[in-house]
Design a protein around this motif. Structure first.
Motif, PDB file in Angstrom:
ATOM      1  N   ASN A 192      59.990 -16.154   0.165  1.00  0.00           N
ATOM      2  CA  ASN A 192      59.175 -17.275   0.631  1.00  0.00           C
ATOM      3  C   ASN A 192      58.010 -16.764   1.482  1.00  0.00           C
ATOM      4  O   ASN A 192      58.217 -16.246   2.578  1.00  0.00           O
ATOM      5  N   LEU A 226      60.250 -16.163  14.171  1.00  0.00           N
ATOM      6  CA  LEU A 226      59.096 -15.478  13.590  1.00  0.00           C
ATOM      7  C   LEU A 226      57.935 -16.453  13.393  1.00  0.00           C
ATOM      8  O   LEU A 226      56.771 -16.112  13.620  1.00  0.00           O
ATOM      9  N   LYS A 227      58.281 -17.674  13.022  1.00  0.00           N
ATOM     10  CA  LYS A 227      57.248 -18.692  12.866  1.00  0.00           C
ATOM     11  C   LYS A 227      56.645 -19.052  14.219  1.00  0.00           C
ATOM     12  O   LYS A 227      55.447 -19.301  14.351  1.00  0.00           O
ATOM     13  N   LYS A 277      54.187 -16.411  14.934  1.00  0.00           N
ATOM     14  CA  LYS A 277      53.016 -16.520  14.061  1.00  0.00           C
ATOM     15  C   LYS A 277      52.042 -17.579  14.589  1.00  0.00           C
ATOM     16  O   LYS A 277      50.822 -17.382  14.583  1.00  0.00           O
ATOM     17  N   LEU A 291      64.129 -16.436  11.492  1.00  0.00           N
ATOM     18  CA  LEU A 291      62.915 -16.872  10.794  1.00  0.00           C
ATOM     19  C   LEU A 291      62.169 -17.936  11.593  1.00  0.00           C
ATOM     20  O   LEU A 291      60.933 -17.949  11.629  1.00  0.00           O
ATOM     21  N   SER A 292      62.914 -18.815  12.229  1.00  0.00           N
ATOM     22  CA  SER A 292      62.295 -19.841  13.057  1.00  0.00           C
ATOM     23  C   SER A 292      61.510 -19.207  14.197  1.00  0.00           C
ATOM     24  O   SER A 292      60.385 -19.617  14.509  1.00  0.00           O
ATOM     25  N   LEU A 352      62.336 -13.553   3.585  1.00  0.00           N
ATOM     26  CA  LEU A 352      60.902 -13.252   3.693  1.00  0.00           C
ATOM     27  C   LEU A 352      60.312 -12.818   2.360  1.00  0.00           C
ATOM     28  O   LEU A 352      59.145 -13.097   2.064  1.00  0.00           O
ATOM     29  N   LYS A 372      55.784 -18.527   2.941  1.00  0.00           N
ATOM     30  CA  LYS A 372      55.307 -19.487   3.946  1.00  0.00           C
ATOM     31  C   LYS A 372      55.443 -18.958   5.372  1.00  0.00           C
ATOM     32  O   LYS A 372      54.758 -19.424   6.282  1.00  0.00           O
ATOM     33  N   TYR A 373      56.359 -17.991   5.575  1.00  0.00           N
ATOM     34  CA  TYR A 373      56.546 -17.459   6.926  1.00  0.00           C
ATOM     35  C   TYR A 373      55.396 -16.560   7.347  1.00  0.00           C
ATOM     36  O   TYR A 373      55.178 -16.316   8.531  1.00  0.00           O
TER      37      TYR A 373
END
Length: 397
Positions: A25, A307-308, A311, A304-305, A22, A27-28
C-alpha cells in the motif's frame, strides 16, 4: 508530498507485518530502504530485494538519506542504544518495544526533547488498540481517575481456555504456544511482567507521572489451579489478568493481578487474544475500548499509524510534564480467593473457607509476604459487588 525513506530494525512477527503492509500500500508514503537483522541467511516468508538486509546497525543509523527509524527488535538495551543513536543523528523513531519504553521511558523522552526529534510508540501497548493516542488526545482536557487493562493476549487466551473450555493451565498454555500466542519461555506473559511494562507506560499518559515497572507490585497466573477454575465456573464468573492504576488524594497506586469478573463488567466479553481497557475520568465517566492486542498485523497497524503521524508532521505525542504526584505501593484491604497452600494459614480475616481455599479480606502486600512462606500460593481478587452476589446467592440456597 515527499516519500519518506526508512530504516527498519527487526524482521520478526511485527517487522514482517510492517514491511508487507508498506509494500502493498503506497498510501503511507514510506519506503523501507534497509533492514537490520541478526542473521541474513535465515529463511523468511518474504520477497526481499537483493542487498536490503544488513547486520550492521550503523549502516542504517549513519545513512543520511533515511528520514525515519523503525525499531522492532526484542532486546530492550540494544533497542535503547539504537534509539539514542538515531536521535543523536537527528532521526525520528517509531517503536513497538514496550520493555524498552517502560525501562527507559523518562530518559527517552528527555533525549527526544534535547535533539528536537519525534518518538512514537503506540504499538508498544495493546497492539491495535489506540490507547496512548486516546489518553493523549481525548483525555487531555479531562482528569483521569483510574485505568484498568487486560493488556496481555497470552494470559487472556489461557484464562479463556481454562474457564470456558475447562482446560487445565498446562494444556491451555500449550495451546497458546502452538498457536503462536505464547513464547516457548512464557514467563514475561504469565508472570504479569508484560502487563506491568504496558501499565507503566499507560500511567505516564494517563497521569503524567513516570513509574518504573519494577515499582509496580504484580502477581501472575502461573500458579492457578483447578480450585479457582471450579469456583469461577460454579458462580458463572471469568478470570482475567488486570493491570490497574488510580489517582486518589494526590497519589498514584498501581498493581497487576488476576481478578474475577461477571457478566455486568466490560471485561467479561474480552476473550482469547483480545485486549480491553476501561478509563474512568472526571467528566467522561467510564469508557471502554477493546481490540486485538498482539499479532503481526494488529501491532503493525499501530506502527503504520505512527508512520503516518510522522509523514503529516502531527504532534500527537505527549510532551514531558512534571506533576507533583507521588507513587505509592501501599495496598488497601480487599477480598481475595486464595489457594495453593499446603498448611493452614493464620492471621487472615477469613470470610469463607473450604478444604482447598479461603476467601479472605486482606491486602496485596500481606499476600506477597505470605508467598515467601508458601511458594505455590496464589490469589485472585473478588470485587466487592461479586462477593456480595455470591453470598446472597448462597443464603437463598
Amino acid at each position: 508530498m515527499k516519500k519518506f525513506k526508512a530504516g527498519l530494525f527487526g524482521l520478526g512477527v511485527v517487522g514482517s507485518g510492517v514491511y508487507k503492509a508498506l509494500q502493498q500500500n503506497e498510501k503511507y508514503g514510506v519506503s523501507i530502504e534497509k533492514i537490520a537483522v541478526k542473521n541474513i541467511e535465515k529463511e523468511r516468508n518474504l520477497e526481499l530485494p537483493n542487498g536490503i538486509l544488513t547486520t550492521e546497525a550503523d549502516e542504517i543509523l549513519d545513512n543520511t538519506d533515511l528520514d525515519i527509524i523503525i525499531e522492532l527488535i526484542n532486546d530492550p538495551k540494544e533497542a535503547f542504544s539504537i534509539v539514542k543513536k538515531a536521535f543523536e543523528r537527528g532521526k525520528s523513531v517509531v517503536s513497538a518495544n514496550k520493555k524498552m519504553v517502560a525501562l527507559y521511558h523518562k530518559e527517552i523522552l528527555e533525549l527526544r526533547e534535547k535533539h528536537g526529534v519525534k518518538f512514537f510508540y503506540e504499538g508498544a501497548v495493546c497492539g491495535s488498540v489506540p490507547i496512548l493516542r486516546l489518553l493523549d488526545q481525548h483525555y487531555k482536557s479531562d482528569q483521569v481517575k483510574s485505568i484498568k487493562a487486560i493488556a496481555n493476549g497470552t494470559c487472556n487466551f489461557i484464562l479463556s481456555k481454562m474457564v470456558g473450555e475447562n482446560q487445565d493451565y498446562a494444556t491451555a498454555l500449550k495451546d497458546a504456544q502452538e498457536l503462536g500466542f505464547a513464547e516457548l519461555d512464557p514467563y514475561s506473559d504469565v508472570s504479569g511482567e508484560d502487563t506491568r511494562f504496558k501499565l507503566s507506560i499507560m500511567i505516564y499518559h494517563a497521569f503524567g507521572v513516570f513509574v518504573h515497572p519494577n515499582e509496580i507490585p504484580l502477581h501472575g497466573i502461573n500458579h492457578l489451579d483447578e480450585h479457582i477454575k471450579d469456583f469461577a465456573q460454579k458462580h458463572h464468573l471469568k478470570l482475567k489478568l488486570v493491570g490497574e492504576a488510580q489517582q486518589q488524594n494526590g497519589k498514584i497506586t498501581a498493581k497487576v493481578e488476576p481478578q474475577l469478573v461477571n457478566e455486568s463488567h466490560d471485561f467479561y466479553t474480552i476473550e482469547n487474544e483480545y485486549n480491553g481497557i476501561v478509563v474512568d475520568a472526571e467528566f467522561s465517566g467510564e469508557q471502554f475500548v477493546k481490540g486485538k492486542g498482539a499479532g503481526s498485523f494488529p501491532t503493525a497497524l499501530a506502527v503504520l499509524s505512527n508512520l503516518k503521524d510522522l509523514k503529516y508532521d502531527l504532534a500527537i505525542a505527549k510532551s514531558l510534564v512534571k506533576k507533583e504526584i507521588e507513587f505509592s505501593n501501599k495496598s488497601k484491604r480487599e477480598i481475595y480467593f486464595i489457594s495453593g497452600f499446603e498448611n493452614e494459614i493464620s492471621g487472615l480475616t477469613i470470610l469463607d473457607q473450604e478444604e482447598k481455599y479461603y476467601i479472605v479480606n486482606t491486602d496485596f502486600n500481606r499476600l506477597i509476604n505470605l508467598k515467601q512462606e508458601h511458594l505455590n500460593l496464589y490469589w485472585v481478587k473478588i470485587p466487592q459487588d461479586i462477593f456480595n452476589k455470591i453470598k446472597n446467592h448462597e443464603v437463598l440456597i
